[in-house]
Design a protein around this motif. Sequence first.
Motif, PDB file in Angstrom:
ATOM      1  N   ARG A   4      29.673  80.461   0.538  1.00 38.66           N
ATOM      2  CA  ARG A   4      28.950  79.183   0.473  1.00 38.66           C
ATOM      3  C   ARG A   4      28.365  78.958  -0.924  1.00 38.66           C
ATOM      4  O   ARG A   4      28.441  77.858  -1.480  1.00 38.66           O
ATOM      5  N   HIS A   7      30.446  77.457  -3.904  1.00 36.12           N
ATOM      6  CA  HIS A   7      30.827  76.039  -3.901  1.00 36.12           C
ATOM      7  C   HIS A   7      29.792  75.182  -4.630  1.00 36.12           C
ATOM      8  O   HIS A   7      28.843  74.663  -4.039  1.00 36.12           O
ATOM      9  N   SER A 104      39.241  77.034   7.448  1.00 34.15           N
ATOM     10  CA  SER A 104      39.548  75.621   7.246  1.00 34.15           C
ATOM     11  C   SER A 104      40.245  75.110   8.498  1.00 34.15           C
ATOM     12  O   SER A 104      41.003  75.843   9.137  1.00 34.15           O
ATOM     13  N   HIS A 137      31.555  79.485   6.873  1.00 28.95           N
ATOM     14  CA  HIS A 137      31.697  78.272   6.066  1.00 28.95           C
ATOM     15  C   HIS A 137      32.890  77.481   6.588  1.00 28.95           C
ATOM     16  O   HIS A 137      33.946  78.052   6.841  1.00 28.95           O
ATOM     17  N   THR A 139      35.630  74.387   6.051  1.00 23.09           N
ATOM     18  CA  THR A 139      36.314  73.366   5.262  1.00 23.09           C
ATOM     19  C   THR A 139      37.087  72.467   6.214  1.00 23.09           C
ATOM     20  O   THR A 139      37.911  72.947   6.991  1.00 23.09           O
ATOM     21  N   ARG A 141      39.818  69.533   6.693  1.00 23.18           N
ATOM     22  CA  ARG A 141      40.978  69.034   5.968  1.00 23.18           C
ATOM     23  C   ARG A 141      41.479  67.701   6.530  1.00 23.18           C
ATOM     24  O   ARG A 141      41.549  67.519   7.744  1.00 23.18           O
ATOM     25  N   ALA A 167      30.844  69.277   8.228  1.00 19.25           N
ATOM     26  CA  ALA A 167      31.719  70.105   7.394  1.00 19.25           C
ATOM     27  C   ALA A 167      31.003  70.512   6.110  1.00 19.25           C
ATOM     28  O   ALA A 167      30.271  69.722   5.512  1.00 19.25           O
ATOM     29  N   ASP A 168      31.235  71.744   5.682  1.00 17.59           N
ATOM     30  CA  ASP A 168      30.616  72.251   4.455  1.00 17.59           C
ATOM     31  C   ASP A 168      31.411  71.886   3.208  1.00 17.59           C
ATOM     32  O   ASP A 168      30.854  71.807   2.110  1.00 17.59           O
ATOM     33  N   CYS A 169      32.721  71.724   3.368  1.00 12.25           N
ATOM     34  CA  CYS A 169      33.606  71.454   2.244  1.00 12.25           C
ATOM     35  C   CYS A 169      34.698  70.500   2.712  1.00 12.25           C
ATOM     36  O   CYS A 169      35.118  70.563   3.880  1.00 12.25           O
ATOM     37  N   TYR A 171      38.586  68.623   2.038  1.00  8.36           N
ATOM     38  CA  TYR A 171      39.863  68.975   1.423  1.00  8.36           C
ATOM     39  C   TYR A 171      40.951  68.035   1.910  1.00  8.36           C
ATOM     40  O   TYR A 171      41.191  67.918   3.111  1.00  8.36           O
ATOM     41  N   ASN A 192      37.427  70.747  -2.205  1.00  8.79           N
ATOM     42  CA  ASN A 192      38.525  71.624  -2.595  1.00  8.79           C
ATOM     43  C   ASN A 192      39.717  70.760  -2.992  1.00  8.79           C
ATOM     44  O   ASN A 192      40.020  69.755  -2.351  1.00  8.79           O
ATOM     45  N   ARG A 214      36.045  73.664  -5.810  1.00  8.32           N
ATOM     46  CA  ARG A 214      36.983  74.758  -5.509  1.00  8.32           C
ATOM     47  C   ARG A 214      38.415  74.290  -5.711  1.00  8.32           C
ATOM     48  O   ARG A 214      38.767  73.165  -5.334  1.00  8.32           O
TER      49      ARG A 214
END
Length: 259
Positions: A4, A7, A104, A137, A139, A141, A167-169, A171, A192, A214
């Motif tokens: 985490r 990022h 993810s 964590h 991700t 998509r 969502a943390d990330c 993509y 990402n 990322r």
Amino acid sequence: MNLRDLHVPGDSFVLANAWDRGTARLFEGLGAKAVATSSVAHAFTLGRTDGAVTLDEALGQAAALAGAVDVPLAIDFEDGFARVPEDFVGIVARAAATGAAGISVEDHRRDAAPYPLEEAVARVGAAAAACRAQGLHLTARADGVMHGAYDVAEAVRRLTAFAGAGADCLYAPALPDDDAIRRIVAIGPPVNVLAAGDALGSDLAHYAALGVARVSLGSTPMRLVQRTLLDAAAPLLGEGRITALRHAPPADEVDRFLG
């Protein structure tokens, strides 16, 4: 550093996608701050195409790679292997038990057909809650641009909803240009970007300037190995020429990362 904390928007790091313990350790030895599995590369090692790996196989590979390195491991978890959102509770618990630091989850079924938006958001919300409970964590998509199922505007709409669902990330693989990347970055959470395709930047500084946190390698490292195999083996097996084998690295060049 944990996954985490790596990022940081505008301070891009490389998430190196490995397919076995050896490649994971090689990437770590070369300086990777985090390693991930690759569903495509994993399927290739089993003699299959993408989408043909089972949940048990994916978890088994994740455990093997997590146990091989000291840096965080993220799992390329396809659509999460969940038939309904409620399945994420048990599945994410199993993912956490491998020693992985994150997963993810795609908004496409394993046959590449996109989930309807409302269902996709519910799935991300369930996955996010399960990940929070397990300290993982997440991700989220949006794979429709890569599959030709929807455009960048729809990817932005979906990722905005995924951010709202926890969502943390974010993509969206295979974005067409820097402007598309900026639109995703503007949503808010760390982003990402896949190091592949027509919009491939020249270096990490390029992505950092766009605000990317990322840069993942995806299946590209495996594809490079496949290219080398094709270039060497086709002349050898088809015509009897062995000259391409001269390019193999000395054993000690790789062995120093193993053991």
